[in-house]
Design a protein around this motif. Structure first.
Motif, short mmCIF file in Angstrom:
data_model
loop_
_atom_site.label_atom_id
_atom_site.label_comp_id
_atom_site.label_asym_id
_atom_site.label_seq_id
_atom_site.Cartn_x
_atom_site.Cartn_y
_atom_site.Cartn_z
N GLY A 1 -5.96 -18.98 18.50
CA GLY A 1 -4.98 -17.91 18.44
C GLY A 1 -3.75 -18.22 19.29
O GLY A 1 -2.67 -17.65 19.07
N ASN A 2 -3.91 -19.12 20.26
CA ASN A 2 -2.79 -19.57 21.09
C ASN A 2 -2.20 -20.89 20.58
O ASN A 2 -1.55 -21.62 21.32
N GLN A 3 -2.48 -21.19 19.32
CA GLN A 3 -1.91 -22.35 18.62
C GLN A 3 -2.44 -23.68 19.15
O GLN A 3 -1.77 -24.70 19.06
N LEU A 4 -3.65 -23.67 19.72
CA LEU A 4 -4.28 -24.92 20.17
C LEU A 4 -5.34 -25.33 19.16
O LEU A 4 -6.36 -24.66 19.00
N THR B 1 -2.52 -23.43 28.03
CA THR B 1 -2.20 -22.37 27.07
C THR B 1 -2.74 -21.02 27.52
O THR B 1 -2.63 -20.03 26.78
N ASN B 2 -3.33 -20.98 28.72
CA ASN B 2 -3.90 -19.74 29.28
C ASN B 2 -5.13 -19.26 28.51
O ASN B 2 -5.56 -18.11 28.68
N SER B 3 -5.70 -20.12 27.67
CA SER B 3 -6.82 -19.69 26.83
C SER B 3 -8.07 -19.38 27.65
O SER B 3 -8.75 -18.37 27.41
N SER C 1 -10.40 -34.13 29.62
CA SER C 1 -9.79 -34.51 28.35
C SER C 1 -8.49 -33.74 28.19
O SER C 1 -8.25 -32.74 28.87
N ARG C 2 -7.68 -34.21 27.27
CA ARG C 2 -6.42 -33.51 27.00
C ARG C 2 -6.71 -32.11 26.44
O ARG C 2 -6.01 -31.15 26.76
N TYR C 3 -7.74 -31.99 25.65
CA TYR C 3 -8.08 -30.68 25.08
C TYR C 3 -8.46 -29.70 26.19
O TYR C 3 -8.03 -28.53 26.17
N LEU C 4 -9.23 -30.16 27.16
CA LEU C 4 -9.60 -29.30 28.28
C LEU C 4 -8.36 -28.85 29.05
O LEU C 4 -8.21 -27.67 29.39
#
Length: 543
Positions: free
Chosen positions: A481-484, A435-437, A426-429
């Motif tokens: 916290g990484n704006q995602l 984002t390096n999350s 998915s795009r979220y994945l």
């Protein structure tokens, strides 16, 4: 790929037309193979270029940097030839060379930048940082007394700060969880080996797996060592993973192919305008895996030297090629040192597989964007999801030793196609990684739970450890916290895969690639297909 080096360029610069048209042979005068009796056209072109540059230097309204103009002219001129002829400025050469020479000089860490802070992902085994006790999860706050956190550091800038000649020193100030004060380490830089064989391990009692990331100077010896260790563990069947491998030294590809081909069999041949660049390469040395089931994994990122190995194995019916159509690079470059320390990588020949296939995909000189976007076109036309979408040119059909039809004209087409799996993506994945999350969370988790995980041992971790829902909630908080922004629908779709990947990345923080790949591969469709096809590969091996 290249007799000497792999070259990848996808950046198009503005075209300085006047200089580009004239400077071509100016470079030719400095390279091997340039004519000793230049034609009148050559001299006219050279004179014209000098005139233009002189007038710009003397008469142009603003001050100009002549060196920069020449650099741009060279770059754009070469783009008119083919996608892999390239000019490497002296300032960029050292970093590029180190990737293929197999070592560099520095402090020996793998790092990532999270929230504008340099985090140690892993100290490299045997390097100076590991010897001094620097740990995964440490945060580099200062370098030689200068603040490097919270100032917009880039990966390239970090490399410039930490790399340097062997014997030189650099002081890094580290923030470590549980410590109130910064810890200073004065590190003496040293030669840091870079490994091109990412991992090798036994999948089960019979099947061995070797992941080759690129074909660098040290690749053959690394591969040979991995092969012998797996044989000592009882390996009878072998998977060589070349997915995402962009290539490298041609002779290393020849040596690895020789390990699995018996007798005197052609591996690859090259054909150039100059006879000295037309060569034939054969197997001949006694290899350590000339018998036994063999599967080669490839995908759209497998190029050049990877395609040499896969093409030789396929043409001689030595094993199975599994995955998706490879990149399609059949051009060979020669490295030519220029007087200012820069380097010209000039295409000198095309290479062909034993059956006579040129697997170079089509290109137009000067149209680099279109050339490198071809991979995206495969996605658009459905080729990554269905083998029926692959278009074959019947005029480029060839036969393997045992009469199977194979095609030239753009990559190695696998014997068994494995579609790109999108069931859990998915795009979220994807954004969790971009984002390096995931990386940030797993590095921190591994650091905070290192003692317990090490005591558990990898075997128990692999079989018993589970990524809990609570852990995923913590990962989501890191991402926010990484704006995602959280996407519940896409999260649920990708949850199973995310757990598997998170587990693999935590293992990487403790056991490096030896922990990462055995877990990561459990969700890799090409790997899983390769294992299932071992019986089919066995039939080919026994013919």
């Amino acid at each position: 790929m290249s007799t000497h080096k792999n070259s990848n360029r996808a950046i198009t610069l503005p075209l300085y037309i006047t200089i580009t048209l004239c400077v071509g042979v100016f470079i030719g005068a400095n390279m091997v193979g340039a004519s000793s009796s230049p034609s009148s056209n050559f001299m006219q072109s050279l004179t014209k270029f000098r005139q233009v540059l002189t007038h710009i230097e003397n008469d142009y309204v603003d001050e100009v940097d002549s060196d920069e103009l020449v650099e741009s002219a060279i770059t754009n001129m070469l783009e008119e030839l083919d996608p892999h002829t390239a000019y490497i400025p002296a300032k960029d050469l050292e970093l590029i060379q180190s990737k293929l020479q197999g070592n560099y000089e520095g402090i020996g860490i793998e790092f990532n930048i999270f929230k504008d802070t340099i985090h140690v992902v892993s100290p490299l085994s045997g390097g100076p940082s590991e010897k001094l006790g620097i740990r995964a999860g440490d945060q580099i706050v200062k370098v030689d007394g200068d603040i490097v956190a919270g100032i917009g550091m880039t990966n390239q800038k970090v490399v410039e700060l930490l790399r340097g000649p062997g014997g030189s020193e650099v002081t890094v100030s580290i923030k470590r969880d549980g410590e109130d004060e910064l810890i200073d380490f004065t590190i003496e830089r040293d030669v840091i080996p870079q490994y091109s064989v990412d991992v090798s391990y036994m999948v089960n009692d019979e099947i061995g797996y070797i992941k080759v990331a690129r074909f660098a100077n040290s690749t053959y010896l690394e591969f040979k060592d991995a092969l012998l260790r797996l044989k000592d563990q009882g390996m009878k069947k072998l998977v060589i993973d070349l997915t995402g491998n962009p290539g490298g030294y041609l002779n290393r590809a020849v040596q690895i192919a020789d390990e699995v081909l018996s007798g005197k069999q052609m591996i690859v041949y090259t054909d150039g305008k100059e006879k000295r660049y037309s060569e034939q390469h054969y197997s001949g040395e006694k290899g350590d895996f000339e018998e036994g089931s063999l599967v080669i994994m490839v995908d759209e990122g497998s190029a050049s030297a990877s395609e040499i190995v896969a093409g030789a194995v396929q043409d001689h019916d030595r094993g199975l090629i599994v995955g998706r159509r490879s990149f399609g690079k059949g051009l060979v470059q020669k490295m030519i040192d220029l007087t200012d320390g820069s380097e010209l990588r000039l295409t000198i020949s095309r290479y062909y597989t034993p059956s006579g296939r040129s697997i170079q995909k089509t290109y137009e000189g000067g149209n680099l964007d279109e050339y490198y976007m071809e991979a995206y076109e495969r996605y658009e036309n459905g080729e990554l999801y269905s083998s029926d979408s692959i278009k074959f040119n019947d005029s480029l059909a060839f036969k393997t030793d045992k009469g199977r039809i194979v095609y030239g004209g753009g990559g190695i087409t696998p014997d068994f196609f494995v579609p790109l799996d999108t069931a859990y993506s998915s795009r979220y994945l994807n954004r969790l990684f971009s984002t390096n999350s995931v990386q940030e969370y797993t590095v921190k988790y591994a650091q905070e739970n290192r003692v317990e995980l090490v005591e558990m041992g990898f075997d128990n971790y692999e079989s018993k450890f589970e990524v809990t829902d609570q852990m995923l909630e913590e990962l989501i908080e890191v991402a926010e916290g990484n704006q995602l922004k959280f996407n519940e629908r896409e999260f649920k779709r990708s949850k199973k895969l995310l757990k598997q990947l998170t587990k693999a990345y935590i293992a990487r923080g403790i056991w490096d690639n030896d922990g990462f790949y055995p877990i990561f591969n459990q969700q890799d469709e090409i790997f899983l297909k390769a294992i299932k096809l071992m019986d089919e590969a066995d039939k080919i091996a026994k013919r």
